[in-house]
Design an enzyme around this catalytic site. Structure first.
Site, PDB file in Angstrom:
ATOM      1  N   ILE A 121       6.879   6.741  17.281  1.00  0.00           N
ATOM      2  CA  ILE A 121       6.610   7.476  16.036  1.00  0.00           C
ATOM      3  C   ILE A 121       5.353   8.337  16.176  1.00  0.00           C
ATOM      4  CG2 ILE A 121       6.238   7.304  13.532  1.00  0.00           C
ATOM      5  CD1 ILE A 121       8.912   6.053  14.361  1.00  0.00           C
TER       6      ILE A 121
ATOM      7  N   LYS B  48       0.832  -1.218   0.000  1.00  0.00           N
ATOM      8  CA  LYS B  48       0.000   0.000   0.000  1.00  0.00           C
ATOM      9  C   LYS B  48       0.858   1.257   0.000  1.00  0.00           C
ATOM     10  CE  LYS B  48      -1.833   1.758   3.986  1.00  0.00           C
ATOM     11  NZ  LYS B  48      -1.633   3.185   4.211  1.00  0.00           N
ATOM     12  N   ASN B  49       1.817   1.323   0.926  1.00  0.00           N
ATOM     13  CA  ASN B  49       2.540   2.582   1.090  1.00  0.00           C
ATOM     14  C   ASN B  49       3.553   2.861  -0.021  1.00  0.00           C
ATOM     15  OD1 ASN B  49       0.945   3.190   3.231  1.00  0.00           O
ATOM     16  ND2 ASN B  49       2.426   2.571   4.806  1.00  0.00           N
TER      17      ASN B  49
ATOM     18  N   CYS C 267      -5.502   8.011   8.960  1.00  0.00           N
ATOM     19  CA  CYS C 267      -5.776   7.458  10.287  1.00  0.00           C
ATOM     20  C   CYS C 267      -5.456   8.484  11.366  1.00  0.00           C
ATOM     21  CB  CYS C 267      -4.903   6.228  10.515  1.00  0.00           C
ATOM     22  SG  CYS C 267      -5.464   4.780   9.645  1.00  0.00           S
TER      23      CYS C 267
ATOM     24  N   ARG D 169      -0.230  14.996  12.865  1.00  0.00           N
ATOM     25  CA  ARG D 169       0.466  14.519  11.659  1.00  0.00           C
ATOM     26  C   ARG D 169       0.898  15.723  10.833  1.00  0.00           C
ATOM     27  NH1 ARG D 169      -2.064   8.960   9.386  1.00  0.00           N
ATOM     28  NH2 ARG D 169       0.039   8.828   8.555  1.00  0.00           N
TER      29      ARG D 169
ATOM     30  N   ASP E 187       3.612   0.373  12.394  1.00  0.00           N
ATOM     31  CA  ASP E 187       2.398  -0.192  11.794  1.00  0.00           C
ATOM     32  C   ASP E 187       2.185  -1.660  12.150  1.00  0.00           C
ATOM     33  OD1 ASP E 187       1.925   2.261  10.689  1.00  0.00           O
ATOM     34  OD2 ASP E 187       2.733   1.754   8.717  1.00  0.00           O
TER      35      ASP E 187
ATOM     36  N   ARG F 250      -9.181   0.027   3.793  1.00  0.00           N
ATOM     37  CA  ARG F 250      -8.282   0.989   3.148  1.00  0.00           C
ATOM     38  C   ARG F 250      -6.950   0.334   2.797  1.00  0.00           C
ATOM     39  NH1 ARG F 250      -6.537   4.905   6.944  1.00  0.00           N
ATOM     40  NH2 ARG F 250      -4.990   5.058   5.319  1.00  0.00           N
TER      41      ARG F 250
HETATM   42  N1  EPU Z   1       6.643  14.261  10.990  1.00  0.00           N
HETATM   43  C1  EPU Z   1       6.860  15.584  11.263  1.00  0.00           C
HETATM   44  N2  EPU Z   1       6.821  16.471  10.219  1.00  0.00           N
HETATM   45  C2  EPU Z   1       6.566  16.082   8.950  1.00  0.00           C
HETATM   46  C3  EPU Z   1       6.324  14.712   8.692  1.00  0.00           C
HETATM   47  C4  EPU Z   1       6.379  13.823   9.734  1.00  0.00           C
HETATM   48  O1  EPU Z   1       7.113  15.972  12.401  1.00  0.00           O
HETATM   49  O2  EPU Z   1       6.543  16.926   8.048  1.00  0.00           O
HETATM   50  C5  EPU Z   1       6.705  13.278  12.108  1.00  0.00           C
HETATM   51  C6  EPU Z   1       5.365  12.593  12.350  1.00  0.00           C
HETATM   52  O3  EPU Z   1       4.548  13.346  13.194  1.00  0.00           O
HETATM   53  C7  EPU Z   1       5.803  11.265  12.954  1.00  0.00           C
HETATM   54  C8  EPU Z   1       7.141  10.978  12.244  1.00  0.00           C
HETATM   55  O4  EPU Z   1       7.580  12.234  11.707  1.00  0.00           O
HETATM   56  O5  EPU Z   1       6.053  11.436  14.310  1.00  0.00           O
HETATM   57  C9  EPU Z   1       7.089   9.969  11.122  1.00  0.00           C
HETATM   58  O6  EPU Z   1       6.056  10.331  10.217  1.00  0.00           O
HETATM   59  P1  EPU Z   1       6.141   9.930   8.659  1.00  0.00           P
HETATM   60  O7  EPU Z   1       6.172  11.188   7.884  1.00  0.00           O
HETATM   61  O8  EPU Z   1       7.231   8.950   8.459  1.00  0.00           O
HETATM   62  O9  EPU Z   1       4.730   9.247   8.444  1.00  0.00           O
HETATM   63  P2  EPU Z   1       3.834   9.313   7.180  1.00  0.00           P
HETATM   64  O10 EPU Z   1       4.659   9.454   5.939  1.00  0.00           O
HETATM   65  O11 EPU Z   1       2.722  10.284   7.370  1.00  0.00           O
HETATM   66  C10 EPU Z   1       3.924   6.770   6.680  1.00  0.00           C
HETATM   67  C11 EPU Z   1       2.904   5.679   6.515  1.00  0.00           C
HETATM   68  C12 EPU Z   1       2.291   5.323   7.865  1.00  0.00           C
HETATM   69  C13 EPU Z   1       3.393   4.919   8.845  1.00  0.00           C
HETATM   70  C14 EPU Z   1       4.471   6.006   8.917  1.00  0.00           C
HETATM   71  C15 EPU Z   1       5.671   5.606   9.756  1.00  0.00           C
HETATM   72  C16 EPU Z   1       2.136   6.162   4.309  1.00  0.00           C
HETATM   73  C17 EPU Z   1       1.030   6.618   3.427  1.00  0.00           C
HETATM   74  N3  EPU Z   1       1.881   6.131   5.606  1.00  0.00           N
HETATM   75  O12 EPU Z   1       3.187   7.882   7.208  1.00  0.00           O
HETATM   76  O13 EPU Z   1       1.492   4.192   7.607  1.00  0.00           O
HETATM   77  O14 EPU Z   1       2.855   4.713  10.121  1.00  0.00           O
HETATM   78  O15 EPU Z   1       4.939   6.331   7.586  1.00  0.00           O
HETATM   79  O16 EPU Z   1       6.270   4.469   9.226  1.00  0.00           O
HETATM   80  O17 EPU Z   1       3.189   5.785   3.839  1.00  0.00           O
HETATM   81  C18 EPU Z   1      -0.316   2.739   7.820  1.00  0.00           C
HETATM   82  O18 EPU Z   1       0.015   2.248   6.726  1.00  0.00           O
HETATM   83  O19 EPU Z   1      -1.157   2.220   8.584  1.00  0.00           O
HETATM   84  C19 EPU Z   1       0.303   3.994   8.245  1.00  0.00           C
HETATM   85  C20 EPU Z   1      -0.222   4.784   9.167  1.00  0.00           C
END
Ligand code: EPU
Length: 427
Positions: A329, A22-23, A117, A122, A307, A399
């Site tokens: 995280i 998915k990701n 989610c 976020r 996850d 999803r």
């Molecule tokens: N963060 C910031 N600023 C940013 C972006 C992130 O402070 O601009 C922080 C977040 O608050 C968090 C950490 O950095 O504490 C990591 O966030 P990340 O950006 O890595 O998460 P994401 O890209 O929004 C993806 C996955 C999530 C998974 C996380 C961590 C996708 C679409 N989603 O989210 O997947 O939990 O990486 O591995 O790729 C899931 O699939 O169930 C899911 C939630």
């Protein structure tokens, strides 16, 4: 109302095939916008987040040929808009990748702030920082993000303050067609980050270092069509079935996966007492005793994935002793613990730590899926619990898990998908 009814307990046995990641897919679909031509994608998961992405792409002018449920040809020769409707983008998190990819093609891009989610705050400040470093101007107002550029983006050094999957991928997407070299430091190393870089390289991008701490993107002026690209298998779906096999004291061959990506999960399952055998593209998990206790701290890859912590908690609910999960995280990922308590789990969460004392048995109960992975954990708890577990709010689960009901049924679970009280068996 949609729900799953899981009638436990059961012992999972047999083979299950893992779908595409998915990701990775939610980043590769918008990445196709960088090429004025066709991309042929295989192993695309058939899940609601992906169907939502197809809808967004079509609203922008993409022509999509649906070859099978996991194979599409996306033709982005004529994209006529970079303004994405609020209704479409606000539904899910990964819509933020439209910013990075559309900025490669248009001077002005508008999307709504991403949904997804509820795992606590976020922010997207690191995404914005990356775009601004390359010369874009970003404005966030009235629930929308406006990105503009007056000329071609220019490569620059980008140091991410936090290790972020989304910001890493967005920085890569926006740097791909920029002028000159972008070096991104403190990047995420998740398998899906590497897959997105591989996909872009298959179109002629020049990206080096994905999977390490530093990624170098040498901008190119255009990309080429892709005659065939197969998305990697889903690490978290693989882990979910591995854990379910262990929790139910079963014996399951999880096929079409990449064992190397599973190392943090495999290590914990072995610590819990499971037997894990790795083959080239499959993993067999079996368990024949009560799990030993263990502790987890979630970390960016190659650490233990956030996850997977809700699913793994079910092993701890039944372990011999007391275990601990520290979530590093997301600030709010323990809402599911109240649901498990309804099933008889001895679990208490304070802030980002959960303490779980193993009990002899879980009992079926009505439970809610608070998010995608928590929902998967509720199903696993239902598989091992005595009696019926009714899991509601399952739109979250749909999803991200393709055919989850059918896949568990195929392993011997008694699970039904019910819509408005109409029962659908999942054979
Ligand atoms: N963060 C910031 N600023 C940013 C972006 C992130 O402070 O601009 C922080 C977040 O608050 C968090 C950490 O950095 O504490 C990591 O966030 P990340 O950006 O890595 O998460 P994401 O890209 O929004 C993806 C996955 C999530 C998974 C996380 C961590 C996708 C679409 N989603 O989210 O997947 O939990 O990486 O591995 O790729 C899931 O699939 O169930 C899911 C939630």
């Amino acid at each position: 109302m949609e729900k799953f009814i899981v009638r436990g307990p059961c012992t999972l046995k047999g083979e299950v095939n893992i779908s595409g990641a998915k990701n990775a897919a939610v980043a590769i679909l918008p990445a196709t916008l960088l090429v004025r031509g066709k991309c042929h994608l295989e192993n695309v998961p058939d899940i609601s987040d992906i169907r939502a992405y197809y809808e967004i792409l079509e609203s922008l002018g993409s022509k999509i040929t649906y070859i099978s449920k996991n194979e599409v040809i996306i033709d982005n020769s004529e994209i006529n808009s970079a303004i994405v409707s609020y209704e479409l983008t606000s539904k899910f998190r990964a819509s933020y990748y439209l910013l990075g990819s559309l900025l490669g093609r248009f001077d002005k891009v508008q999307i709504s702030l991403p949904g997804g989610c509820n795992l606590g705050a976020r922010p997207i400040d690191q995404h914005i920082k990356a775009f601004e470093k390359l010369g874009a101007t970003i404005e966030v107002k009235s629930g929308n993000v406006y990105a503009t550029r007056t000329e071609r983006l220019k490569g620059a050094p980008i140091f991410l303050d936090v290790v972020s999957v989304g910001a890493t991928i967005n920085a890569i997407l926006s740097a791909t067609l920029a002028e000159g070299i972008t070096v991104i430091e403190n990047v995420a190393k998740e398998p899906h980050v590497v897959d997105v870089a591989n996909f872009l390289n298959s179109m002629g991008a020049k990206i080096k270092g994905a999977g390490t701490d530093s990624i170098k993107v040498t901008g190119v002026t255009s990309l080429e069509q892709v005659s065939s690209y197969s998305i990697i298998p889903d690490q978290i779906e693989t882990g979910t079935f591995m854990v379910a096999a262990a929790v139910t004291k079963g014996d399951v061959l999880v096929k079409n996966c990449i064992p190397k990506h599973m190392e943090p999960i495999t290590a914990k399952l072995i610590e819990a007492g499971a037997t894990v055998e790795e083959f080239e593209s499959s993993i067999r998990v079996s368990m024949n005793k009560r799990p030993s206790s263990f502790s987890i701290k979630t970390m960016p890859y190659p650490g233990f994935p956030t996850d997977m912590q809700p699913q793994m908690s079910i092993l701890l609910c039944l372990c011999d002793g007391t275990g601990m999960i520290v979530e590093s995280i997301w600030e709010s990922r323990f809402l599911y613990t109240d649901e498990l308590a309804k099933m008889g789990a001895d679990i208490s969460a304070h802030g980002t730590t959960a303490i779980i004392k193993g009990v002899d048995k879980l009992y079926g109960a009505p439970v809610k899926s608070h998010d995608l992975r928590a929902g998967a954990a509720m199903i696993i708890a239902g598989l091992v619990a005595e009696g019926d577990t009714e899991v509601t709010n399952i739109a979250h689960i749909l999803r991200g898990y393709e055919d989850i009901c059918q896949k568990f049924s195929g392993l011997g679970a008694n699970i039904e998908y019910v819509v408005d009280d109409e029962v659908n068996t999942c054979d």
